[in-house]
Structure formats: structure tokens, C-alpha cells
Write an enzyme that holds these catalytic residues in place. Sequence first.
Site, PDB file in Angstrom:
ATOM      1  N   GLY A  52     -11.566 -12.599   1.667  1.00 22.99           N
ATOM      2  CA  GLY A  52     -10.449 -11.539   0.883  1.00 22.99           C
ATOM      3  C   GLY A  52     -10.887 -12.201  -0.896  1.00 22.99           C
ATOM      4  O   GLY A  52     -10.380 -12.039  -1.246  1.00 22.99           O
ATOM      5  N   ASP A 108      -6.104 -12.722  -1.019  1.00 22.89           N
ATOM      6  CA  ASP A 108      -6.226 -11.553  -1.991  1.00 22.89           C
ATOM      7  C   ASP A 108      -4.778 -10.204  -1.841  1.00 22.89           C
ATOM      8  O   ASP A 108      -4.485  -9.752  -2.789  1.00 22.89           O
ATOM      9  CB  ASP A 108      -6.898 -10.589  -1.503  1.00 22.89           C
ATOM     10  CG  ASP A 108      -7.390 -10.563   0.316  1.00 22.89           C
ATOM     11  OD1 ASP A 108      -6.107 -10.958   0.602  1.00 22.89           O
ATOM     12  OD2 ASP A 108      -7.897 -10.106   0.302  1.00 22.89           O
ATOM     13  N   ASP A 111       0.147  -7.898   2.779  1.00 23.28           N
ATOM     14  CA  ASP A 111       0.263  -6.945   3.809  1.00 23.28           C
ATOM     15  C   ASP A 111       1.585  -7.092   5.349  1.00 23.28           C
ATOM     16  O   ASP A 111       2.271  -7.253   4.953  1.00 23.28           O
ATOM     17  CB  ASP A 111      -0.680  -6.477   4.702  1.00 23.28           C
ATOM     18  CG  ASP A 111      -1.015  -5.244   5.012  1.00 23.28           C
ATOM     19  OD1 ASP A 111       0.168  -4.410   4.756  1.00 23.28           O
ATOM     20  OD2 ASP A 111      -1.484  -4.431   5.515  1.00 23.28           O
ATOM     21  N   PHE A 161      -4.267   1.710   1.586  1.00 27.35           N
ATOM     22  CA  PHE A 161      -5.668   0.610   1.910  1.00 27.35           C
ATOM     23  C   PHE A 161      -6.599   0.514   1.053  1.00 27.35           C
ATOM     24  O   PHE A 161      -6.682   1.899   0.057  1.00 27.35           O
ATOM     25  CB  PHE A 161      -6.478   0.979   2.864  1.00 27.35           C
ATOM     26  CG  PHE A 161      -7.472  -0.414   3.681  1.00 27.35           C
ATOM     27  CD1 PHE A 161      -6.664  -0.518   4.596  1.00 27.35           C
ATOM     28  CD2 PHE A 161      -8.440   0.126   3.591  1.00 27.35           C
ATOM     29  CE1 PHE A 161      -8.029  -2.307   4.791  1.00 27.35           C
ATOM     30  CE2 PHE A 161      -9.517  -1.325   3.643  1.00 27.35           C
ATOM     31  CZ  PHE A 161      -9.038  -2.634   4.536  1.00 27.35           C
ATOM     32  N   VAL A 162      -6.831  -0.661   0.339  1.00 29.50           N
ATOM     33  CA  VAL A 162      -7.450  -0.719  -0.972  1.00 29.50           C
ATOM     34  C   VAL A 162      -8.483  -1.425  -0.395  1.00 29.50           C
ATOM     35  O   VAL A 162      -8.720  -2.510   0.629  1.00 29.50           O
ATOM     36  CB  VAL A 162      -6.146  -1.410  -1.885  1.00 29.50           C
ATOM     37  CG1 VAL A 162      -5.436  -0.273  -2.362  1.00 29.50           C
ATOM     38  CG2 VAL A 162      -5.842  -3.228  -1.348  1.00 29.50           C
ATOM     39  N   ASP A 168     -12.241  -5.689   1.585  1.00 31.83           N
ATOM     40  CA  ASP A 168     -13.041  -4.740   1.824  1.00 31.83           C
ATOM     41  C   ASP A 168     -12.720  -4.157   2.799  1.00 31.83           C
ATOM     42  O   ASP A 168     -11.754  -3.695   3.094  1.00 31.83           O
ATOM     43  CB  ASP A 168     -13.904  -5.872   2.653  1.00 31.83           C
ATOM     44  CG  ASP A 168     -13.516  -6.547   4.167  1.00 31.83           C
ATOM     45  OD1 ASP A 168     -12.710  -6.437   3.712  1.00 31.83           O
ATOM     46  OD2 ASP A 168     -14.236  -6.264   5.245  1.00 31.83           O
ATOM     47  N   ARG A 174     -16.054  -5.465  -1.514  1.00 31.82           N
ATOM     48  CA  ARG A 174     -16.009  -6.532  -2.111  1.00 31.82           C
ATOM     49  C   ARG A 174     -16.341  -6.986  -4.007  1.00 31.82           C
ATOM     50  O   ARG A 174     -15.603  -7.176  -4.147  1.00 31.82           O
ATOM     51  CB  ARG A 174     -15.866  -7.686  -1.005  1.00 31.82           C
ATOM     52  CG  ARG A 174     -15.423  -8.031   0.436  1.00 31.82           C
ATOM     53  CD  ARG A 174     -15.580  -9.011   0.891  1.00 31.82           C
ATOM     54  NE  ARG A 174     -15.274  -9.200   1.925  1.00 31.82           N
ATOM     55  CZ  ARG A 174     -14.737  -9.648   2.770  1.00 31.82           C
ATOM     56  NH1 ARG A 174     -13.426  -9.178   1.688  1.00 31.82           N
ATOM     57  NH2 ARG A 174     -15.054  -9.547   3.777  1.00 31.82           N
TER      58      ARG A 174
HETATM   59  P1  IMP Z   1      -1.500  -9.534   6.222  1.00 34.18           P
HETATM   60  O1  IMP Z   1      -1.866 -10.598   7.790  1.00 34.18           O
HETATM   61  O2  IMP Z   1      -1.635  -8.067   7.153  1.00 34.18           O
HETATM   62  O3  IMP Z   1      -0.650  -9.767   5.951  1.00 34.18           O
HETATM   63  O4  IMP Z   1      -3.436  -9.204   6.050  1.00 34.18           O
HETATM   64  C1  IMP Z   1      -3.900  -9.794   4.985  1.00 34.18           C
HETATM   65  C2  IMP Z   1      -5.299  -9.003   4.941  1.00 34.18           C
HETATM   66  O5  IMP Z   1      -5.429  -8.061   5.551  1.00 34.18           O
HETATM   67  C3  IMP Z   1      -5.469  -9.383   3.756  1.00 34.18           C
HETATM   68  O6  IMP Z   1      -6.050 -10.895   3.733  1.00 34.18           O
HETATM   69  C4  IMP Z   1      -7.168  -8.938   3.452  1.00 34.18           C
HETATM   70  O7  IMP Z   1      -7.903  -9.238   3.827  1.00 34.18           O
HETATM   71  C5  IMP Z   1      -6.485  -7.512   4.472  1.00 34.18           C
HETATM   72  N1  IMP Z   1      -5.880  -6.715   3.651  1.00 34.18           N
HETATM   73  C6  IMP Z   1      -4.816  -6.413   4.210  1.00 34.18           C
HETATM   74  N2  IMP Z   1      -4.591  -5.005   3.995  1.00 34.18           N
HETATM   75  C7  IMP Z   1      -5.605  -4.783   3.080  1.00 34.18           C
HETATM   76  C8  IMP Z   1      -6.059  -3.269   2.252  1.00 34.18           C
HETATM   77  O8  IMP Z   1      -5.280  -2.178   1.351  1.00 34.18           O
HETATM   78  N3  IMP Z   1      -7.358  -3.491   1.861  1.00 34.18           N
HETATM   79  C9  IMP Z   1      -8.380  -4.718   2.305  1.00 34.18           C
HETATM   80  N4  IMP Z   1      -7.644  -5.574   3.563  1.00 34.18           N
HETATM   81  C10 IMP Z   1      -6.607  -5.666   3.419  1.00 34.18           C
HETATM   82 MG    MG Z   2      -8.136 -11.890   3.779  1.00 35.69          MG
END
Ligand code: IMP
Ligand code: MG
Length: 185
Positions: A52, A108, A111, A161-162, A168, A174
Site C-alpha cells: 500500500g 498508506d 486503520d 473504505f478508500v 487497494d 492502487r
Molecule cells: P491496520 O493494520 O488495520 O491499521 O491496516 C493497515 C493496512 O490495511 C493498510 O496498510 C492498508 O493496506 C489496509 N487498509 C486499511 N484501511 C484501508 C482502506 O480504507 N482502504 C484500503 N486499504 C486499507
Molecule cells: Mg497496506
Amino acid sequence: MSEQGHHRVGKVLIDKDRIAQRVREMGAELARRLDADGGSAGGVVLIPILTGAVVFVADLIRHMPVKMSLGLVTVSSYPGATVESKGARIRGELPKNLGGKRVVIVDDILDTGQTLSVVTSLVREQNPAGVRVCVLLRKPPLARKVPFEADHVGFDIPDRFVVGYGLDYNGYYRNLPEIAELELT
Ligand code: IMP
Ligand code: MG
């Protein structure tokens, strides 16, 4: 949310000019902060979390007049056609020899926090001189499943979700130059 439902790229949240301007500011700010931390003596290593962060990091480093190397790490958290986090899984190995270095972890989006907390703890085990975490996007604190704070944030966005600019859905979108909401239909 459905795992396999129809979807389309919806409203643009951040257009490419705003992204470009903010990335330029972030690069300059990171360079300033690294300088204040002690400059590139000892070495600066940027660790983008693939896949990402690939678009973001490519733009970011060209606004960072700092002697640095890149060490890639690949983490998957959304295998397949889903918008729900499945937790973070590191693929392959983390860069080695981070001891004494100034490390900047770049992703990127922040979340649930799972990806960045896993990568950050593994990096810290190598005793770097410092660790900064830089993300382009940050969802609200309510999205967090583990507590995590980033040091540098490009934009705060709603809990949607973006896609685009590296982000992606099921491996696609992407390459969109802007960041848009994904609409599940
Ligand atoms: P986390 O581990 O949940 O914080 O997520 C981080 C990873 O999840 C990011 O590096 C993204 O690859 C993916 N991700 C989280 N939210 C989104 C979204 O809204 N769109 C696309 N990918 C996301
Ligand atoms: Mg990622």
C-alpha cells in the site's frame, strides 16, 4: 459488509493536487525532524510497508533531501475481496541491521493499528536510535483495535473504505491518482 458484493469507486475524498501538496510538506517536515534528531549520521532507513505504501513513499522521498536507504517490508492485512481487517501478517523478513539507525516506518493508512504496531515492535527489537511513523491517512481513533499513534499524518479521514494512491480493494485501484471512497452496492 459483503465479501464478494458489487462495488464501484465513489466520491473523491482527496484530489491529486491536495495529495501532492501535503506530501511535499510532509517530506520537508520529516527531513527537518530527522535533522533535529541528529541528521543522517548513523544512517537513516525508510521502511515502507508494501504494497500500500508504494506510491506514497515514491513521492515522499523525492521531497526529502536526506541521505537514506530503503528497506522494504511486506505485510498483508486484507487478503482478497474484503474490507474487514484480518489482522497483520508479515511476509518475508524485516530489514536487518537497524541497530543505531534512525528508522522511519511509512504506511498508506492507520486503520486498526495492527499492521503498524506489529512492524514497529519488530523494528524496536533491533534497538534503532529512533523510530518515526509516517502515514498518509489516518482513520478515527474508534477504528483502532490496538492503541497506536503515528508521528506524522497527512490527512484525517472518516471511517470509510478508500482506494487509490496505493490503496487497494482486492488488489485493484492502487493506480488511481486520487483517494476515493469505495462504494459497496
Ligand atoms: P491496520 O493494520 O488495520 O491499521 O491496516 C493497515 C493496512 O490495511 C493498510 O496498510 C492498508 O493496506 C489496509 N487498509 C486499511 N484501511 C484501508 C482502506 O480504507 N482502504 C484500503 N486499504 C486499507
Ligand atoms: Mg497496506
